[in-house]
Design a protein around this motif. Structure first.
Motif, PDB file in Angstrom:
ATOM      1  N   LEU A 128       0.855  -1.187   0.000  1.00  0.00           N
ATOM      2  CA  LEU A 128       0.000   0.000   0.000  1.00  0.00           C
ATOM      3  C   LEU A 128       0.889   1.235   0.000  1.00  0.00           C
ATOM      4  O   LEU A 128       1.940   1.262   0.657  1.00  0.00           O
ATOM      5  N   GLU A 129       0.471   2.248  -0.726  1.00  0.00           N
ATOM      6  CA  GLU A 129       1.223   3.505  -0.775  1.00  0.00           C
ATOM      7  C   GLU A 129       0.249   4.668  -0.683  1.00  0.00           C
ATOM      8  O   GLU A 129      -0.862   4.616  -1.205  1.00  0.00           O
ATOM      9  N   TRP A 130       0.692   5.697  -0.012  1.00  0.00           N
ATOM     10  CA  TRP A 130      -0.059   6.952   0.032  1.00  0.00           C
ATOM     11  C   TRP A 130       0.940   8.075   0.234  1.00  0.00           C
ATOM     12  O   TRP A 130       1.665   8.114   1.233  1.00  0.00           O
ATOM     13  N   GLN A 131       0.999   8.969  -0.759  1.00  0.00           N
ATOM     14  CA  GLN A 131       2.023  10.014  -0.786  1.00  0.00           C
ATOM     15  C   GLN A 131       3.397   9.372  -0.597  1.00  0.00           C
ATOM     16  O   GLN A 131       3.798   8.524  -1.388  1.00  0.00           O
ATOM     17  N   ASP A 132       4.121   9.703   0.475  1.00  0.00           N
ATOM     18  CA  ASP A 132       5.464   9.153   0.654  1.00  0.00           C
ATOM     19  C   ASP A 132       5.500   7.995   1.656  1.00  0.00           C
ATOM     20  O   ASP A 132       6.566   7.576   2.094  1.00  0.00           O
ATOM     21  N   ILE A 133       4.318   7.473   1.999  1.00  0.00           N
ATOM     22  CA  ILE A 133       4.246   6.337   2.925  1.00  0.00           C
ATOM     23  C   ILE A 133       4.126   5.050   2.113  1.00  0.00           C
ATOM     24  O   ILE A 133       3.294   4.950   1.212  1.00  0.00           O
ATOM     25  N   GLN A 134       4.971   4.064   2.436  1.00  0.00           N
ATOM     26  CA  GLN A 134       4.907   2.760   1.784  1.00  0.00           C
ATOM     27  C   GLN A 134       4.755   1.681   2.853  1.00  0.00           C
ATOM     28  O   GLN A 134       5.454   1.708   3.873  1.00  0.00           O
ATOM     29  N   MET A 135       3.844   0.730   2.598  1.00  0.00           N
ATOM     30  CA  MET A 135       3.623  -0.382   3.517  1.00  0.00           C
ATOM     31  C   MET A 135       3.708  -1.696   2.746  1.00  0.00           C
ATOM     32  O   MET A 135       3.056  -1.860   1.712  1.00  0.00           O
ATOM     33  N   ASP A 136       4.506  -2.626   3.243  1.00  0.00           N
ATOM     34  CA  ASP A 136       4.539  -3.978   2.700  1.00  0.00           C
ATOM     35  C   ASP A 136       3.719  -4.846   3.640  1.00  0.00           C
ATOM     36  O   ASP A 136       4.105  -5.056   4.796  1.00  0.00           O
ATOM     37  N   LEU A 137       2.584  -5.352   3.179  1.00  0.00           N
ATOM     38  CA  LEU A 137       1.664  -6.078   4.044  1.00  0.00           C
ATOM     39  C   LEU A 137       2.161  -7.470   4.404  1.00  0.00           C
ATOM     40  O   LEU A 137       1.655  -8.071   5.359  1.00  0.00           O
ATOM     41  N   LEU A 138       3.132  -7.989   3.668  1.00  0.00           N
ATOM     42  CA  LEU A 138       3.660  -9.319   3.954  1.00  0.00           C
ATOM     43  C   LEU A 138       4.850  -9.264   4.896  1.00  0.00           C
ATOM     44  O   LEU A 138       4.919  -9.999   5.886  1.00  0.00           O
ATOM     45  N   THR A 139       5.812  -8.392   4.611  1.00  0.00           N
ATOM     46  CA  THR A 139       6.987  -8.274   5.493  1.00  0.00           C
ATOM     47  C   THR A 139       6.710  -7.337   6.656  1.00  0.00           C
ATOM     48  O   THR A 139       7.479  -7.292   7.612  1.00  0.00           O
ATOM     49  N   ARG A 140       5.608  -6.555   6.560  1.00  0.00           N
ATOM     50  CA  ARG A 140       5.192  -5.596   7.595  1.00  0.00           C
ATOM     51  C   ARG A 140       6.228  -4.480   7.775  1.00  0.00           C
ATOM     52  O   ARG A 140       6.388  -3.926   8.854  1.00  0.00           O
ATOM     53  N   GLU A 141       6.907  -4.145   6.693  1.00  0.00           N
ATOM     54  CA  GLU A 141       7.857  -3.039   6.701  1.00  0.00           C
ATOM     55  C   GLU A 141       7.143  -1.762   6.280  1.00  0.00           C
ATOM     56  O   GLU A 141       6.332  -1.765   5.356  1.00  0.00           O
ATOM     57  N   VAL A 142       7.465  -0.677   6.971  1.00  0.00           N
ATOM     58  CA  VAL A 142       6.862   0.624   6.688  1.00  0.00           C
ATOM     59  C   VAL A 142       7.975   1.644   6.523  1.00  0.00           C
ATOM     60  O   VAL A 142       8.961   1.634   7.272  1.00  0.00           O
ATOM     61  N   SER A 143       7.805   2.519   5.556  1.00  0.00           N
ATOM     62  CA  SER A 143       8.779   3.590   5.393  1.00  0.00           C
ATOM     63  C   SER A 143       8.049   4.876   5.023  1.00  0.00           C
ATOM     64  O   SER A 143       6.998   4.852   4.386  1.00  0.00           O
ATOM     65  N   VAL A 144       8.608   5.991   5.470  1.00  0.00           N
ATOM     66  CA  VAL A 144       8.144   7.317   5.089  1.00  0.00           C
ATOM     67  C   VAL A 144       9.296   7.960   4.360  1.00  0.00           C
ATOM     68  O   VAL A 144      10.331   8.261   4.950  1.00  0.00           O
ATOM     69  N   GLY A 145       9.120   8.144   3.041  1.00  0.00           N
ATOM     70  CA  GLY A 145      10.255   8.555   2.239  1.00  0.00           C
ATOM     71  C   GLY A 145      11.295   7.450   2.250  1.00  0.00           C
ATOM     72  O   GLY A 145      11.002   6.287   1.997  1.00  0.00           O
ATOM     73  N   ALA A 146      12.531   7.806   2.604  1.00  0.00           N
ATOM     74  CA  ALA A 146      13.605   6.822   2.658  1.00  0.00           C
ATOM     75  C   ALA A 146      13.810   6.258   4.065  1.00  0.00           C
ATOM     76  O   ALA A 146      14.657   5.393   4.280  1.00  0.00           O
ATOM     77  N   GLN A 147      13.005   6.729   5.016  1.00  0.00           N
ATOM     78  CA  GLN A 147      13.201   6.327   6.413  1.00  0.00           C
ATOM     79  C   GLN A 147      12.309   5.150   6.788  1.00  0.00           C
ATOM     80  O   GLN A 147      11.091   5.188   6.618  1.00  0.00           O
ATOM     81  N   LYS A 148      12.934   4.092   7.312  1.00  0.00           N
ATOM     82  CA  LYS A 148      12.191   2.948   7.809  1.00  0.00           C
ATOM     83  C   LYS A 148      11.551   3.297   9.148  1.00  0.00           C
ATOM     84  O   LYS A 148      12.175   3.929  10.000  1.00  0.00           O
ATOM     85  N   ILE A 149      10.302   2.888   9.329  1.00  0.00           N
ATOM     86  CA  ILE A 149       9.553   3.188  10.543  1.00  0.00           C
ATOM     87  C   ILE A 149       9.171   1.875  11.226  1.00  0.00           C
ATOM     88  O   ILE A 149       8.636   0.966  10.588  1.00  0.00           O
ATOM     89  N   ASP A 150       9.422   1.788  12.521  1.00  0.00           N
ATOM     90  CA  ASP A 150       9.083   0.602  13.300  1.00  0.00           C
ATOM     91  C   ASP A 150       7.724   0.816  13.956  1.00  0.00           C
ATOM     92  O   ASP A 150       7.583   1.671  14.828  1.00  0.00           O
ATOM     93  N   LEU A 151       6.722   0.049  13.516  1.00  0.00           N
ATOM     94  CA  LEU A 151       5.378   0.183  14.066  1.00  0.00           C
ATOM     95  C   LEU A 151       4.996  -1.054  14.869  1.00  0.00           C
ATOM     96  O   LEU A 151       5.308  -2.182  14.485  1.00  0.00           O
ATOM     97  N   GLN A 152       4.291  -0.834  15.986  1.00  0.00           N
ATOM     98  CA  GLN A 152       3.719  -1.928  16.745  1.00  0.00           C
ATOM     99  C   GLN A 152       2.492  -2.468  15.977  1.00  0.00           C
ATOM    100  O   GLN A 152       1.954  -1.794  15.097  1.00  0.00           O
ATOM    101  N   PRO A 153       2.050  -3.705  16.281  1.00  0.00           N
ATOM    102  CA  PRO A 153       0.971  -4.320  15.497  1.00  0.00           C
ATOM    103  C   PRO A 153      -0.275  -3.457  15.320  1.00  0.00           C
ATOM    104  O   PRO A 153      -0.800  -3.335  14.214  1.00  0.00           O
ATOM    105  N   LYS A 154      -0.766  -2.837  16.385  1.00  0.00           N
ATOM    106  CA  LYS A 154      -1.985  -2.043  16.253  1.00  0.00           C
ATOM    107  C   LYS A 154      -1.717  -0.727  15.525  1.00  0.00           C
ATOM    108  O   LYS A 154      -2.605  -0.199  14.856  1.00  0.00           O
ATOM    109  N   GLU A 155      -0.514  -0.179  15.639  1.00  0.00           N
ATOM    110  CA  GLU A 155      -0.152   1.003  14.869  1.00  0.00           C
ATOM    111  C   GLU A 155      -0.140   0.657  13.382  1.00  0.00           C
ATOM    112  O   GLU A 155      -0.628   1.432  12.549  1.00  0.00           O
TER     113      GLU A 155
END
Length: 222
Positions: A128-155
């Motif tokens: 999933l992508e929205w503006q500069d946010i990217q989410m990989d639903l399988l690996t559960r990796e999230v990034s904003v721009g070039a920065q990786k973001i660590d999210l808890q499950p409910k986040e």
């Protein structure tokens, strides 16, 4: 990602609910076959884990009715019946995979991910992508721009829900039902706390997640 567990053994059901929740899934649990059929045909699940022997209605009959009604949710059958004929019967009924009891949770998790991956490729992207946010639903990796973001499950679940509903207002009640799967006191601040935590990680400048006063929240462009 949302999963339905149809299992009438309380210990196994609790074990699956806890393990899947800790793995980042939103989990509904049901122990009755007839109720399970209603749920799986009326709710958009990413996968269903289904015991073969259930009170009210046999698991294979539930699957047959699902497929007859064109419900294509992938199903992992759980059963103590381990013969080749039993596995064939389960797959011919419309099941997508078959796992015998007792089972390893790590194997079950891998099989559920594989089912969702195959189903998602046919149904929708796994990213999933929205503006500069990217989410990989399988690996559960999230990034904003070039920065990786660590999210808890409910986040992670909240961000996924907001992106899927982008530009639409989602109420606190909708978030409660989607993320927690049951009703809280409408006056609780648990949603506000979760939104605040998510903002601190993906919306530091407060330009992405907008508060709609008295209603809820929405992902909107500045």
């Amino acid at each position: 990602m949302r999963v339905l567990v149809l299992e009438d053994d309380p210990k196994i059901a609790s074990f699956l609910e806890k393990g899947l929740t800790q793995s980042g899934f939103s989990v509904d649990v049901c122990e009755d076959g007839e109720e399970g059929l209603v749920r799986v045909t009326s709710t958009d699940y990413d996968a269903a884990i289904m015991d073969r022997m259930l009170p009210g209605m046999d698991g294979l009959e539930i699957i047959r009715r699902m497929r007859h009604n064109d419900v294509q949710t992938p199903v992992l059958i759980l059963s103590a019946k381990a013969s080749v004929d039993d596995r064939i019967e389960g797959l011919q009924a419309g099941g997508d995979d078959y796992l015998t009891k007792p089972f390893s949770f790590s194997e079950l998790l891998a099989r559920v991910h594989a089912l969702i991956r195959r189903y998602s490729q046919a149904k929708e992207p796994t990213r999933l992508e929205w503006q500069d946010i990217q989410m990989d639903l399988l690996t559960r990796e999230v990034s904003v721009g070039a920065q990786k973001i660590d999210l808890q499950p409910k986040e992670f679940a909240l961000l996924e829900y907001l992106i899927r509903q982008k530009e639409r207002v989602v109420t606190k009640t909708m978030i409660l039902e989607h993320i927690w799967n049951y009703h809280f006191d409408p006056q609780t601040n648990v949603v506000d706390v979760l939104v605040s935590r998510l903002r601190n990680k993906v919306d530091v400048d407060r330009t992405r997640i907008h508060t709609i006063r008295g209603v809820g929240y929405a992902l909107r462009r500045p």
